[in-house]
Design an enzyme around this catalytic site. Structure first.
Site, PDB file in Angstrom:
ATOM      1  N   GLU A  20      14.185   5.008  -9.292  1.00  0.00           N
ATOM      2  CA  GLU A  20      14.343   4.663  -7.671  1.00  0.00           C
ATOM      3  C   GLU A  20      15.727   4.248  -7.341  1.00  0.00           C
ATOM      4  O   GLU A  20      16.282   4.722  -6.249  1.00  0.00           O
ATOM      5  CB  GLU A  20      13.304   3.458  -7.340  1.00  0.00           C
ATOM      6  CG  GLU A  20      11.815   3.843  -7.450  1.00  0.00           C
ATOM      7  CD  GLU A  20      11.530   5.062  -6.335  1.00  0.00           C
ATOM      8  OE1 GLU A  20      11.961   6.085  -6.292  1.00  0.00           O
ATOM      9  OE2 GLU A  20      10.723   4.751  -5.452  1.00  0.00           O
TER      10      GLU A  20
ATOM     11  N   THR B 280      15.325   7.968   2.272  1.00  0.00           N
ATOM     12  CA  THR B 280      14.765   6.319   2.192  1.00  0.00           C
ATOM     13  C   THR B 280      16.083   5.412   2.678  1.00  0.00           C
ATOM     14  O   THR B 280      16.000   4.562   3.435  1.00  0.00           O
ATOM     15  CB  THR B 280      14.310   6.035   0.528  1.00  0.00           C
ATOM     16  OG1 THR B 280      13.178   6.957   0.529  1.00  0.00           O
ATOM     17  CG2 THR B 280      13.812   4.844   0.785  1.00  0.00           C
TER      18      THR B 280
HETATM   19  N1  HSE Z   1       8.920   0.413   0.402  1.00  0.00           N
HETATM   20  C1  HSE Z   1       9.915   1.390   0.535  1.00  0.00           C
HETATM   21  C2  HSE Z   1      10.594   1.472   2.002  1.00  0.00           C
HETATM   22  C3  HSE Z   1       9.332   2.738   0.115  1.00  0.00           C
HETATM   23  O1  HSE Z   1       9.849   1.705   2.747  1.00  0.00           O
HETATM   24  O2  HSE Z   1      11.738   1.866   1.928  1.00  0.00           O
HETATM   25  C4  HSE Z   1      10.271   3.730  -0.159  1.00  0.00           C
HETATM   26  O3  HSE Z   1       9.504   5.143  -0.034  1.00  0.00           O
END
Ligand code: HSE
Length: 306
Positions: A128, A181
């Site tokens: 990630e 993201t």
């Molecule tokens: N929790 C993370 C966000 C997940 O919302 O940025 C990324 O897929």
């Protein structure tokens, strides 16, 4: 074991009120991967289908995980990796997470299972970090553990597996636009007001309580996000229309899946989830944006050998 083929599920992170803390896995879409032991040490990615991703094993979200695990275990073998990407990058359905979680699970099997699920999640976070700049754990943990997970703490990592009410289904629509993201994290405000912190934590507690007691109405009232959705919805065309359509057709709640652009609806029962996804797709049918839809029971198994 010399070779292993696995299915690594797509995941819905945040689940409205649980920013960076909640996630669950789904059944109907996920990556497939084949990992085979080699006598050459290190990782070679010999195939990637379904997405344009790097073959450089030091930069790919799946191979960095396996490399770290082989090193930690002092393995006397290397791995040939084939990735069949079904979860599209930038979809909000945990694309990098399914590769990272799949790599962690499969490498552990090839090593003879020396690592726990918690350790696998720690390794998968490296993927990630490579993919989106933050070692977020909600998607990878949901893919590894299956079901609903709560990241109780990041330092040290603590994961709580939550119960999944039997009739809990999910409707997902994935509009075919890419939201990175990293970009979706950059639109968030670095601080929240005390009033919003109170609302968010009370809703998270309400949702968790609803999962334990099979209280679908409490789950419904708790699926509210005052931290990320107000800013991120601007990145998703027609989000408000989709949300309204889903709620009008009986969804327990509608929210952004992970960092978007996918939108999820939690529903009671398959029939309702099908109705909700149809209402959601109607919104995009009236636009020029292409989309995919998924209807699934919450996946309680996580990564599986296939
Ligand atoms: N929790 C993370 C966000 C997940 O919302 O940025 C990324 O897929």
């Amino acid at each position: 074991m010399n070779s292993i083929k696995i299915f690594a599920p797509a995941t819905v992170a945040n689940v409205s009120c649980g920013f960076d803390a909640l996630g669950f896995a789904i059944n109907t879409v996920g990556d497939e991967m084949i990992l085979t032991k080699t006598s050459n040490k290190g990782i070679e990615i010999s195939k990637i289908e379904g997405a344009e991703l790097t073959f450089d094993s030091a930069k790919n979200a799946a191979s960095v995980v396996s490399l770290a695990m082989l090193e930690k275990a002092n393995a006397d073998f290397g791995i040939d990796m084939q990735l069949f990407k079904k979860v599209k990058p930038g979809s909000g359905l945990g694309s990098s997470a399914s590769s990272a979680a799949g790599a962690a699970f499969a490498t552990n099997e090839l090593l003879g299972k020396p690592f726990t699920n918690l350790e696998l999640t720690e390794f998968a976070r490296l993927g990630e970090e490579i993919a989106c700049g933050s070692p977020i754990a909600d998607n990878v943990a949901a893919a590894i553990y299956g079901g609903f997970i709560l990241i109780k703490s990041y330092e040290p990592l603590e994961i709580v597996k939550l119960p999944v009410p039997n009739e809990l289904w999910v409707a997902v629509i994935h509009p075919q636009i890419e939201v990175k993201t990293e970009d979706a994290r950059n639109v968030l405000k670095p601080t929240v007001t005390i009033a919003d912190a109170v609302k968010q934590s009370a809703n998270l507690a309400g949702l968790v309580s609803g999962l334990y007691t099979d209280d679908y109405q409490l789950i419904s009232r708790s699926l509210v996000d005052v931290i990320a959705e107000p800013y991120r919805k601007e990145l998703i065309p027609y989000f408000e229309n989709v949300k309204q359509a889903g709620l009008e057709h009986g969804a327990l709640g509608i929210g952004i899946s992970g960092s978007g652009p996918s939108i999820f609806g939690l529903c009671k029962g398959e029939e309702n989830a099908t109705k909700v996804v149809k209402a959601m797709e109607k919104v995009y049918q009236n636009s020029t944006i292409e989309f995919n839809i998924y209807v699934s029971k919450v996946n309680t198994k996580g990564v599986q050998i296939i």
